[in-house]
Design an enzyme around this catalytic site. Sequence first.
Site, PDB file in Angstrom:
ATOM      1  N   GLN B 131      -0.516  -6.430  -9.611  1.00 21.69           N
ATOM      2  CA  GLN B 131      -0.497  -6.689  -8.170  1.00 21.69           C
ATOM      3  C   GLN B 131      -1.525  -5.836  -7.448  1.00 21.69           C
ATOM      4  O   GLN B 131      -1.498  -4.617  -7.585  1.00 21.69           O
ATOM      5  CB  GLN B 131       0.901  -6.364  -7.643  1.00 21.69           C
ATOM      6  CG  GLN B 131       1.067  -6.581  -6.150  1.00 21.69           C
ATOM      7  CD  GLN B 131       2.332  -5.929  -5.631  1.00 21.69           C
ATOM      8  OE1 GLN B 131       2.580  -4.754  -5.862  1.00 21.69           O
ATOM      9  NE2 GLN B 131       3.150  -6.692  -4.936  1.00 21.69           N
ATOM     10  N   TYR B 133      -2.339  -4.887  -4.006  1.00 18.06           N
ATOM     11  CA  TYR B 133      -2.003  -4.832  -2.576  1.00 18.06           C
ATOM     12  C   TYR B 133      -2.598  -3.591  -1.917  1.00 18.06           C
ATOM     13  O   TYR B 133      -3.453  -3.659  -1.070  1.00 18.06           O
ATOM     14  CB  TYR B 133      -0.469  -4.799  -2.393  1.00 18.06           C
ATOM     15  CG  TYR B 133       0.194  -6.145  -2.380  1.00 18.06           C
ATOM     16  CD1 TYR B 133      -0.391  -7.260  -2.968  1.00 18.06           C
ATOM     17  CD2 TYR B 133       1.443  -6.307  -1.782  1.00 18.06           C
ATOM     18  CE1 TYR B 133       0.242  -8.492  -2.958  1.00 18.06           C
ATOM     19  CE2 TYR B 133       2.079  -7.537  -1.765  1.00 18.06           C
ATOM     20  CZ  TYR B 133       1.473  -8.624  -2.347  1.00 18.06           C
ATOM     21  OH  TYR B 133       2.116  -9.823  -2.329  1.00 18.06           O
ATOM     22  N   SER B 134      -2.063  -2.406  -2.334  1.00 18.32           N
ATOM     23  CA  SER B 134      -2.426  -1.168  -1.651  1.00 18.32           C
ATOM     24  C   SER B 134      -3.911  -0.842  -1.823  1.00 18.32           C
ATOM     25  O   SER B 134      -4.535  -1.194  -2.837  1.00 18.32           O
ATOM     26  CB  SER B 134      -1.620  -0.005  -2.217  1.00 18.32           C
ATOM     27  OG  SER B 134      -0.251  -0.208  -1.995  1.00 18.32           O
ATOM     28  N   GLU B 249       9.945  -8.155  -4.530  1.00 16.18           N
ATOM     29  CA  GLU B 249       9.675  -6.870  -5.154  1.00 16.18           C
ATOM     30  C   GLU B 249      10.805  -5.885  -4.848  1.00 16.18           C
ATOM     31  O   GLU B 249      11.271  -5.156  -5.714  1.00 16.18           O
ATOM     32  CB  GLU B 249       8.341  -6.301  -4.663  1.00 16.18           C
ATOM     33  CG  GLU B 249       8.017  -4.959  -5.320  1.00 16.18           C
ATOM     34  CD  GLU B 249       6.682  -4.371  -4.869  1.00 16.18           C
ATOM     35  OE1 GLU B 249       6.072  -4.909  -3.935  1.00 16.18           O
ATOM     36  OE2 GLU B 249       6.271  -3.373  -5.466  1.00 16.18           O
TER      37      GLU B 249
END
Lengths: 371, 386
Positions: B131, B133-134, B249
């Site tokens: 993933q 995202y950050s 999540e």
Amino acid sequence: MVSLLPTEDEIILADSARSFLDEVAPVSRLRAMRDAGQGHDHDLWQDMSKLGWAGVLIPKAAGGADMGYAAANILSFEMGKTLAVSPFISTSVIAATVLRQLRTDRANRRLTEIAKGDLVYALAFDGAPKHLQNTPDVMARPSRDGFLLSGPKTLVMEGGVADRLLVSTKVKYGYAVFDIAATQTGLSSSPMNLIDGRDAVRLGFKDVWVSKDDLCGEIDQEEPILKRALLAGYAAVAAELSGIAAGVFALTIAYLKDRQQFGRPIGSFQALQHRVAHLWCEMEVTASTILNAGRMLDSDPDNADLAVSLAKVRAIRTARLAVGEAIQMHGGIGMTDALDLGFYMKRARVASEWLGDESYHTERVAQLRGL
Amino acid sequence: MDDLTSFRQETRDWLATNCPAAMRGPTDGDADICWGGCNWQFQSDAQRDWMHAMADQGWTAPTWPTGYGGGGLTRAQEKVLTEEMARIEARSPLDSFGLWMLGPALLQFGSEVQKRHHLPQITRGEIRWCQGYSEPGAGSDLANVQTRAEDAGDHYVVTGQKIWTSYADKADWIFALVRTDRDAPKHQGISFLLIDMASAGVSTRPIKLISGASVFCETFFDGVKVPKDQLVGQTGQGWEIAKYLLTHEREMISGGAQGLLGGRSVMKVLADAEADLKDATLRAEALACEIDTLAVELTLDRYKDMAEGGQGVGDASAMLKYIGTELNKRRHEVMMRAGGSDALEWDGVHGTLAAEWLRTKANSIEGGTSEVMLEIISRRILGLPG
């Protein structure tokens, strides 16, 4: 495993209880009683009995609704939310649970009277300021076809108004529970001036003679006749505490949205948002334990001890947090008698102590988990 | 015999035949987990056979439609499968971010072509996803995505950096939030892209944590060409998809908390350390933890019952995430205290307790910090003003 969702019947029960209590028994009714120096609300109990609440745990054959302990907890929770005053826990939960185990004609007649709202019971259990501290207590000595009872009892809720008393006693080789008239000769009663304004007394037994016919069940080593009734009582008080938290929480949320400081509602400040969100989480977790305690009492009462003590510990902690946060977030006005917060705080303290405080139920969890 | 009863019997029989003995009983940490992927080396023949048998049934993703490699089970049937697996202590055949996170988002937002291509590869454990995202400048302020995807006709050119990408160094593909419109408001210029980690210009670097582990990585995109058919949903729909996925999540993390809570028992550690008799302060704290653990487990059960009853958990997943992770930190503090100096070694009498204790400190940060969870509760559940 049993479902932790409320059934349709339970949802209907909660909804109807909520609308009845909001309309008939808001906190202002308790305030009026407190101001008038009354600890008992006879008319309200009559109304509740007509709705079937007094007989919620009483068999249909004796005129009850027989809905089970999860349902009793729902009623107790809703009464906690508006601080409705009633002998529900003493009479309809604890006494009803004792009497229905006896299976005698006399017990069944009394159950019928309870269901109608015509008979109020009090439980005289603790002899000392802490639950099950055990000393001092009422002792029972055999005498002429009966027993002589001597010793103190305290925090006898509904003890001023009750028609009958369930009295736990120690005998030479065990325990005995007696079902006696509140007017028995030799029994002295002095009112406790409780912070929550409700009816409670201290009792002094001085050679009070009771018939052996007043004995509930047998003399025993472990108070089994009371055991299930106490469990049911613990759970119902836990449910009430959970309702107290929910009631005071609703007032707090409304105030956070309404009260303006620095030109904005104080509920827009993160310092308060996070605290109240944390409180909501604690309430959700506690709600699970209340539901579980009711389900266990209904489905597997012999193994419900852990579920019940867990619920009471959590309910005590959550209610304490809820009433404390409520006053802090209201600020100075929260300390005044003009608002209802004080009523919630005082009842929460009494209900936390009644039938076992946080330490008592924590130790029970410890024992049951093998520590 | 009703349908569910016969399904239970069939499931029980099938598991008895197909679940290898070595795949029953508790796992011994990360080393026993099957993550799948192009480069996956099965730790044993039993692990391989078990994953393949379950994937053939569609039971690595029990409720996904059969056309996409799932089992097509109802929620009630899934519950039966879970119960029957628990009965014989069957291990999870396949753990993956594809199953837990991307799959649900693709089912909701993906095109038919994307679903048919990617979902079966996920259920069969052929592709391992991570993933993205950050970013260094987008932590709790997740929408502050700076990784750019420039429109270059039939493809995008992606440039930027992601951080805290779990297992990026082992993953085959990444699902990432990228900024496709720099002029649009912060939340509206974001899109959701699927990127092959083997593309030219993608590189990763593991981050060493205080626990000594390195499950998280930095991931760099340097002019990476991404075909336009790898966009999920519409351009600018990325934030909506991300929020949907974050809910999954959080449920996973709080569900994982249930596993953690069920694992190492505070009481057991305390008894082993014989600390219970001597240290009243520690005993009181351990008891408070034990009580909260029981209460939180009941709450996870209750919300699971709600989800199975068709009531969405929704924003309350923030509550589950918050209470589960905060409790897990407390429990590990108590266990470390109970262990005393024996617990101070990396690999000693208490195994890897010290590393686990350190690792729990991230529980209340990853997947949204506790403070972000409280924010979600106060705004969306309690309706407090912003």
